[in-house]
Design an enzyme around this catalytic site. Structure first.
Site, PDB file in Angstrom:
ATOM      1  CG  HIS A   1      -1.901  -1.145   1.225  1.00  0.00           C
ATOM      2  ND1 HIS A   1      -2.596  -1.539   2.357  1.00  0.00           N
ATOM      3  CD2 HIS A   1      -2.291  -1.996   0.245  1.00  0.00           C
ATOM      4  CE1 HIS A   1      -3.358  -2.580   2.073  1.00  0.00           C
ATOM      5  NE2 HIS A   1      -3.192  -2.873   0.797  1.00  0.00           N
TER       6      HIS A   1
ATOM      7  CD  GLU B   1      -2.893  -5.830  -5.382  1.00  0.00           C
ATOM      8  OE1 GLU B   1      -2.092  -6.640  -4.873  1.00  0.00           O
ATOM      9  OE2 GLU B   1      -3.782  -5.264  -4.727  1.00  0.00           O
TER      10      GLU B   1
ATOM     11  CD  GLU C   1      -4.472  -9.545  -2.251  1.00  0.00           C
ATOM     12  OE1 GLU C   1      -3.682  -8.577  -2.275  1.00  0.00           O
ATOM     13  OE2 GLU C   1      -5.689  -9.421  -2.045  1.00  0.00           O
TER      14      GLU C   1
END
Length: 400
Positions: free
Chosen positions: A230, A260, A356
């Protein structure tokens, strides 16, 4: 001058992300939760639950907002500064409270709930100060936390939600391809990020011409800035051999989706390639494990074992995936559907979850940087549907 504590200000045409029947079905599910818990009225304060049950996504700016649901009524509570916009964007009734007197917000809520009732609230959201005011103004016979039960309801997506999430995933892909095209040696992170964001905003406007547009964003990171998932965008300029993190996040009517990808500028060294390929293999393993009947903690354990066998587990930085729906980076989270060691939720058809895996190799070590791949899966009757289409891996993502 007569200054009302609250009033109704309804004008314009109502435009909602979903049909009225979708909200009626959600409210029916909520009323069953309330009945099972012995709750007379539910008072919601969070952006995610107000948006889920009414369609209205508020902009607080320091003012409280709410949704009150009883056996017969569903009423959003909004501040006068927003005029009729909350009514145009909500299902059910809307009451506007005024600033003329402190705590008119709670007087408006009381006009719907009455006093002396069993009140349901969100224990994971309402502040101590607002809970004290709830007790003072509503004089409840009892209060009961229904946050966890509403989260479970939100974890199971309707057909209309799945259609929205598919559109979001496709929009994230559009942003990803725009970012790929914008990558070049010397380009700044901020320049590349803006290219992806602008492409997604235009795509959302094309797909949803009557929506409100806000909150779509990109985190595009390079070099050391890839170490955290982040990390904000900077003005760092891209260099040959840089590791990159592509992260696109379209927001459509409160619904978040994501893409992503790990990338490299022009070339990738042998140590980095080895780690990247290991993370891609873990990603593919994880996708294969996402099926009905699988337990979140068991999936996590299997991916942990995969990394441990390769002496990479110590570089894992967070869980392997999470639910999608009404959420964003500043509100909402279906914490009961995350791929972590302490989550024992069993996957069911209609749930939506990401895969992820991420490895962060510290600076100074071979292959330093953050490696992350992210796909969104809809759990089906016999497996999963991967709705992310942008390619992952070295073959497509050594660029610039």
């Amino acid at each position: 001058m007569d200054r009302p504590e609250f009033y109704r200000f309804h004008q314009g045409d109502r435009i909602l992300p979903f049909a009225a029947s979708e909200y009626d079905a959600r409210l029916a599910g909520l009323r069953k939760i309330m009945a099972d818990a012995g709750v007379d009225a539910a008072v919601f304060t969070s952006m995610h639950n107000i948006a889920y049950y009414s369609g209205f996504l508020y902009c607080s700016f320091g003012r409280p907002y709410g949704l009150v649901v009883t056996a017969t009524d569903s009423v959003t509570i909004s501040a006068g500064i927003d005029a009729a916009q909350p009514w145009r964007r909500c299902h059910g009734d809307n009451i506007t409270y005024t600033d003329w007197k402190r705590n008119n917000y709670w007087r408006a809520i009381r006009s719907v709930t009455g006093t002396g009732k069993v009140i349901g609230y969100e224990g994971d959201h309402i502040s101590l100060a607002q809970k004290a005011l709830l007790d003072e103004f509503l004089s409840p016979s009892e209060t009961r936390d229904i946050a966890a039960a509403t989260m479970v309801q939100r974890m199971h997506k309707s057909a209309a939600e799945l259609e929205m999430i598919r559109a979001g995933a496709a929009t994230a892909d559009v942003g990803g391809f725009a970012i790929r095209d914008a990558i070049s040696v010397g380009a700044r992170e901020i320049d590349v990020a803006m290219a992806g964001r602008d492409a997604m905003e235009l795509e959302i406007a094309k797909r949803f011409p009557e929506a409100e547009y806000r909150d779509t964003w990109v985190w595009f990171q390079s070099g050391i800035n890839t170490d955290g998932a982040h990390n904000p965008v900077t003005a760092r300029q891209l260099q040959v051999g840089d590791i990159l993190s592509l992260n696109t996040f379209p927001m459509i009517s409160g619904y978040y989706t994501a893409l992503e990808r790990t990338m490299f500028v022009r070339e990738v060294d042998e140590a980095s390639l080895k780690i990247w390929e290991a993370n891609v293999a873990a990603h593919e393993l994880g996708i294969s494990l996402l099926k009905p009947g699988a337990k979140c903690s068991d999936i996590t354990a299997q991916i942990n074992d995969f990394f441990a066998e390769r002496q990479l587990l110590q570089y894992r930085t967070f869980g392997y995936g999470h639910s999608f729906g009404v959420l964003s980076h500043y509100y909402g989270r279906e914490a009961g559907l995350e791929l972590r060691e302490d989550i024992d939720t069993v996957l069911e058809p209609g749930m939506v979850i990401s895969m992820e895996p991420m490895l962060t190799i510290p600076e100074g070590q071979p292959g330093a940087g953050g490696y992350r791949e992210h796909d969104i899966m809809i759990i089906t009757e016999d497996g999963n549907e991967d709705i992310t289409k942008y390619p992952y891996g070295p073959e497509f993502n050594v660029v610039g």
